[in-house]
Motif scaffolding. Structure first.
Motif, PDB file in Angstrom:
ATOM      1  N   PRO A 217       0.849  -1.200   0.000  1.00  0.00           N
ATOM      2  CA  PRO A 217       0.000   0.000   0.000  1.00  0.00           C
ATOM      3  C   PRO A 217       0.885   1.251   0.000  1.00  0.00           C
ATOM      4  CG  PRO A 217       0.006  -1.006   2.175  1.00  0.00           C
ATOM      5  CD  PRO A 217       0.754  -1.950   1.269  1.00  0.00           C
ATOM      6  N   GLU A 218       0.336   2.346  -0.492  1.00  0.00           N
ATOM      7  CA  GLU A 218       1.142   3.545  -0.735  1.00  0.00           C
ATOM      8  C   GLU A 218       1.771   4.098   0.547  1.00  0.00           C
ATOM      9  OE1 GLU A 218      -1.748   2.837  -2.301  1.00  0.00           O
ATOM     10  OE2 GLU A 218      -0.621   2.401  -4.141  1.00  0.00           O
ATOM     11  N   SER A 219       1.103   3.927   1.691  1.00  0.00           N
ATOM     12  CA  SER A 219       1.668   4.439   2.950  1.00  0.00           C
ATOM     13  C   SER A 219       3.000   3.772   3.276  1.00  0.00           C
ATOM     14  CB  SER A 219       0.679   4.210   4.099  1.00  0.00           C
ATOM     15  OG  SER A 219       0.387   2.831   4.233  1.00  0.00           O
ATOM     16  N   SER A 220       3.141   2.510   2.906  1.00  0.00           N
ATOM     17  CA  SER A 220       4.404   1.800   3.110  1.00  0.00           C
ATOM     18  C   SER A 220       5.349   2.006   1.921  1.00  0.00           C
ATOM     19  CB  SER A 220       4.137   0.297   3.283  1.00  0.00           C
ATOM     20  OG  SER A 220       3.253   0.056   4.348  1.00  0.00           O
ATOM     21  N   LEU A 221       4.760   2.014   0.732  1.00  0.00           N
ATOM     22  CA  LEU A 221       5.553   2.117  -0.496  1.00  0.00           C
ATOM     23  C   LEU A 221       6.390   3.392  -0.541  1.00  0.00           C
ATOM     24  CD1 LEU A 221       6.041   0.785  -3.318  1.00  0.00           C
ATOM     25  CD2 LEU A 221       4.183   2.229  -4.161  1.00  0.00           C
ATOM     26  N   GLN A 222       5.807   4.521  -0.098  1.00  0.00           N
ATOM     27  CA  GLN A 222       6.524   5.784  -0.222  1.00  0.00           C
ATOM     28  C   GLN A 222       7.806   5.790   0.622  1.00  0.00           C
ATOM     29  OE1 GLN A 222       3.442   8.578   0.616  1.00  0.00           O
ATOM     30  NE2 GLN A 222       3.265   8.057   2.777  1.00  0.00           N
ATOM     31  N   ARG A 223       7.831   5.032   1.718  1.00  0.00           N
ATOM     32  CA  ARG A 223       9.047   4.946   2.537  1.00  0.00           C
ATOM     33  C   ARG A 223      10.141   4.159   1.805  1.00  0.00           C
ATOM     34  NH1 ARG A 223       7.183   2.015   7.416  1.00  0.00           N
ATOM     35  NH2 ARG A 223       9.323   2.305   8.135  1.00  0.00           N
ATOM     36  N   VAL A 224       9.733   3.175   0.997  1.00  0.00           N
ATOM     37  CA  VAL A 224      10.698   2.445   0.167  1.00  0.00           C
ATOM     38  C   VAL A 224      11.204   3.355  -0.949  1.00  0.00           C
ATOM     39  CG1 VAL A 224      11.037   0.449  -1.340  1.00  0.00           C
ATOM     40  CG2 VAL A 224       9.551   0.251   0.687  1.00  0.00           C
ATOM     41  N   TRP A 225      10.290   4.084  -1.567  1.00  0.00           N
ATOM     42  CA  TRP A 225      10.679   4.962  -2.678  1.00  0.00           C
ATOM     43  C   TRP A 225      11.566   6.120  -2.212  1.00  0.00           C
ATOM     44  CZ3 TRP A 225       5.917   5.474  -6.514  1.00  0.00           C
ATOM     45  CH2 TRP A 225       5.704   4.222  -7.111  1.00  0.00           C
ATOM     46  N   ASP A 226      11.445   6.536  -0.934  1.00  0.00           N
ATOM     47  CA  ASP A 226      12.395   7.526  -0.400  1.00  0.00           C
ATOM     48  C   ASP A 226      13.825   7.064  -0.656  1.00  0.00           C
ATOM     49  OD1 ASP A 226      10.368   9.128   0.659  1.00  0.00           O
ATOM     50  OD2 ASP A 226      10.629   8.417   2.721  1.00  0.00           O
ATOM     51  N   LYS A 227      14.070   5.779  -0.403  1.00  0.00           N
ATOM     52  CA  LYS A 227      15.431   5.224  -0.524  1.00  0.00           C
ATOM     53  C   LYS A 227      15.833   5.059  -1.989  1.00  0.00           C
ATOM     54  CE  LYS A 227      14.827   4.816   3.896  1.00  0.00           C
ATOM     55  NZ  LYS A 227      15.083   6.006   4.726  1.00  0.00           N
ATOM     56  N   VAL A 228      14.887   4.634  -2.822  1.00  0.00           N
ATOM     57  CA  VAL A 228      15.186   4.446  -4.251  1.00  0.00           C
ATOM     58  C   VAL A 228      15.507   5.796  -4.896  1.00  0.00           C
ATOM     59  CG1 VAL A 228      14.280   3.673  -6.479  1.00  0.00           C
ATOM     60  CG2 VAL A 228      13.735   2.384  -4.390  1.00  0.00           C
ATOM     61  N   ILE A 229      14.672   6.794  -4.626  1.00  0.00           N
ATOM     62  CA  ILE A 229      14.856   8.117  -5.232  1.00  0.00           C
ATOM     63  C   ILE A 229      16.147   8.766  -4.757  1.00  0.00           C
ATOM     64  CG2 ILE A 229      13.903  10.487  -5.218  1.00  0.00           C
ATOM     65  CD1 ILE A 229      11.092   9.146  -5.366  1.00  0.00           C
ATOM     66  N   SER A 230      16.538   8.490  -3.523  1.00  0.00           N
ATOM     67  CA  SER A 230      17.772   9.096  -3.004  1.00  0.00           C
ATOM     68  C   SER A 230      19.011   8.276  -3.330  1.00  0.00           C
ATOM     69  CB  SER A 230      17.659   9.314  -1.495  1.00  0.00           C
ATOM     70  OG  SER A 230      17.403   8.099  -0.821  1.00  0.00           O
ATOM     71  N   GLY A 231      18.848   7.186  -4.112  1.00  0.00           N
ATOM     72  CA  GLY A 231      20.043   6.553  -4.663  1.00  0.00           C
ATOM     73  C   GLY A 231      20.301   5.100  -4.360  1.00  0.00           C
ATOM     74  N   SER A 232      19.332   4.359  -3.795  1.00  0.00           N
ATOM     75  CA  SER A 232      19.584   2.955  -3.492  1.00  0.00           C
ATOM     76  C   SER A 232      18.522   2.054  -4.100  1.00  0.00           C
ATOM     77  CB  SER A 232      19.612   2.723  -1.974  1.00  0.00           C
ATOM     78  OG  SER A 232      19.660   1.329  -1.695  1.00  0.00           O
ATOM     79  N   CYS A 233      18.943   1.127  -4.966  1.00  0.00           N
ATOM     80  CA  CYS A 233      18.004   0.103  -5.416  1.00  0.00           C
ATOM     81  C   CYS A 233      18.150  -1.148  -4.552  1.00  0.00           C
ATOM     82  CB  CYS A 233      18.194  -0.232  -6.893  1.00  0.00           C
ATOM     83  SG  CYS A 233      19.708  -1.123  -7.276  1.00  0.00           S
ATOM     84  N   LYS A 234      19.203  -1.187  -3.735  1.00  0.00           N
ATOM     85  CA  LYS A 234      19.439  -2.354  -2.865  1.00  0.00           C
ATOM     86  C   LYS A 234      18.334  -2.503  -1.828  1.00  0.00           C
ATOM     87  CE  LYS A 234      22.769  -5.491  -2.424  1.00  0.00           C
ATOM     88  NZ  LYS A 234      24.141  -5.194  -2.022  1.00  0.00           N
ATOM     89  N   ILE A 235      17.679  -1.405  -1.465  1.00  0.00           N
ATOM     90  CA  ILE A 235      16.578  -1.477  -0.501  1.00  0.00           C
ATOM     91  C   ILE A 235      15.504  -2.437  -0.994  1.00  0.00           C
ATOM     92  CG2 ILE A 235      15.395   0.532  -1.511  1.00  0.00           C
ATOM     93  CD1 ILE A 235      15.364  -0.563   2.201  1.00  0.00           C
ATOM     94  N   LEU A 236      15.324  -2.551  -2.315  1.00  0.00           N
ATOM     95  CA  LEU A 236      14.301  -3.433  -2.874  1.00  0.00           C
ATOM     96  C   LEU A 236      14.573  -4.887  -2.487  1.00  0.00           C
ATOM     97  CD1 LEU A 236      14.073  -1.855  -6.451  1.00  0.00           C
ATOM     98  CD2 LEU A 236      12.570  -1.398  -4.493  1.00  0.00           C
ATOM     99  N   VAL A 237      15.852  -5.247  -2.459  1.00  0.00           N
ATOM    100  CA  VAL A 237      16.239  -6.609  -2.080  1.00  0.00           C
ATOM    101  C   VAL A 237      15.808  -6.896  -0.645  1.00  0.00           C
ATOM    102  CG1 VAL A 237      18.219  -8.130  -1.615  1.00  0.00           C
ATOM    103  CG2 VAL A 237      18.183  -6.712  -3.680  1.00  0.00           C
ATOM    104  N   PHE A 238      16.010  -5.918   0.246  1.00  0.00           N
ATOM    105  CA  PHE A 238      15.728  -6.152   1.662  1.00  0.00           C
ATOM    106  C   PHE A 238      14.232  -6.111   1.971  1.00  0.00           C
ATOM    107  CE2 PHE A 238      20.187  -4.965   1.572  1.00  0.00           C
ATOM    108  CZ  PHE A 238      20.722  -6.027   2.304  1.00  0.00           C
TER     109      PHE A 238
END
Length: 294
Positions: A217-238
């Motif tokens: 859900p978007e409330s959780s997703l946006q916290r993941v996208w914070d990390k992707v937008i700021s430069g980490s795709c590795k967060i997706l793995v975790f």
């Protein structure tokens, strides 16, 4: 910067009483007063802390290059972005690619295709291919996060472009990375997924190409996208790792690959905030915490 014992005590106290992020919000407000904005510090902040919702969209726009670092140019550039959006929209209407009944996410797709010079002929428009489906999933999620359609389009466009440019070469290696960390955290589950034939069929596109759009859900997703937008795709793995760990008992009881995939593509939505929090902790555990100085 040396640790300040008093600050550490205050931070621990705030977290204990439920005010986690009070000092972080103040730190971000100080960063946002810089002119020009320091993109490196903003990225580091976003990697280390969740962005406060009142500043999230603004920080995303700066990190994605939609707005320039010079704050005094934001209104002017924002006006240009709106004009460009209107020009593209009108061009597509004149060419009859879109009309008043076209879903907004499909409008964004046609706009993106026109700007990328890959707009198909009207007579050749067909069902979206896999890459276009990825775009539509991300668009639907972004629509739930962002109210303004102009901001929404620019964020979708720049998010997708940045992801492909920065991480396009890394994405094919993320499944192997997930396998490695799963072997560290829960080897029994890894062996079960291998032996059942599910490991090769996990929903990697949903996780690593759509960045969990349509999964969280978007409330959780946006916290993941914070990390992707700021430069980490590795967060997706975790995030994928923590989903597997959180539902390991359920997964260990499923022996057919299609049952595993069906469950993982439709995970329960009530526990996702905790999953993302634990995923970020795992990410910091294995990849370190970026140092942040205001």
């Amino acid at each position: 910067m040396a640790d300040d014992p008093q600050r550490n005590f205050r931070s621990a106290y705030y977290e204990k009483v439920g005010f986690r992020g009070v000092e972080e919000k103040k730190s971000l407000e100080i960063l946002l007063k810089d002119n020009p904005l320091d993109l490196e510090k903003l990225s580091t902040f976003s990697q280390r802390f969740p962005l406060p919702s009142m500043y999230r969209i603004h920080v995303w726009k700066v990190l994605l290059g939609i707005l320039p670092p010079h704050s005094d140019s934001h209104a002017l550039v924002g006006g240009y972005r709106k004009e460009q959006y209107q020009d593209i929209l009108e061009a597509l209407e004149v060419m009859r690619y879109i009309n008043s009944s076209t879903p907004s996410t499909h409008v964004y797709l046609r706009m993106f295709q026109l700007e990328s010079q890959v707009l198909p002929r009207c007579s050749e428009t067909s069902a979206p291919d896999e890459e276009n489906e990825d775009f539509l999933f991300i668009s639907r999620a972004m629509e739930e996060i962002v109210d303004d359609p102009v901001d929404c389009y620019w964020l979708i466009k720049c998010f997708v472009n940045q992801f492909h440019t920065k991480f396009g070469d890394s994405v094919p290696h993320l499944p192997k990375s997930l396998e490695h960390y799963l072997s560290q955290e829960e080897p029994r589950l890894l062996n079960h997924l291998k032996n059942s034939g599910a490991l090769a069929q996990l929903p990697y596109s949903l996780w690593f190409r759509r960045c969990f759009a349509g999964c969280l859900p978007e409330s959780s997703l946006q916290r993941v996208w914070d990390k992707v937008i700021s430069g980490s795709c590795k967060i997706l793995v975790f995030v994928a790792l923590e989903i597997l760990l959180s539902y390991k008992i359920m997964l260990m009881g499923i022996n057919r690959p299609d049952g595993v995939i069906k469950f993982l593509c439709n995970i329960p939505q009530e526990n996702t905030d905790a999953i993302v929090t634990k995923a970020i902790d795992l990410w910091h555990k294995y990849c370190g915490t970026p140092m942040h100085a205001v």
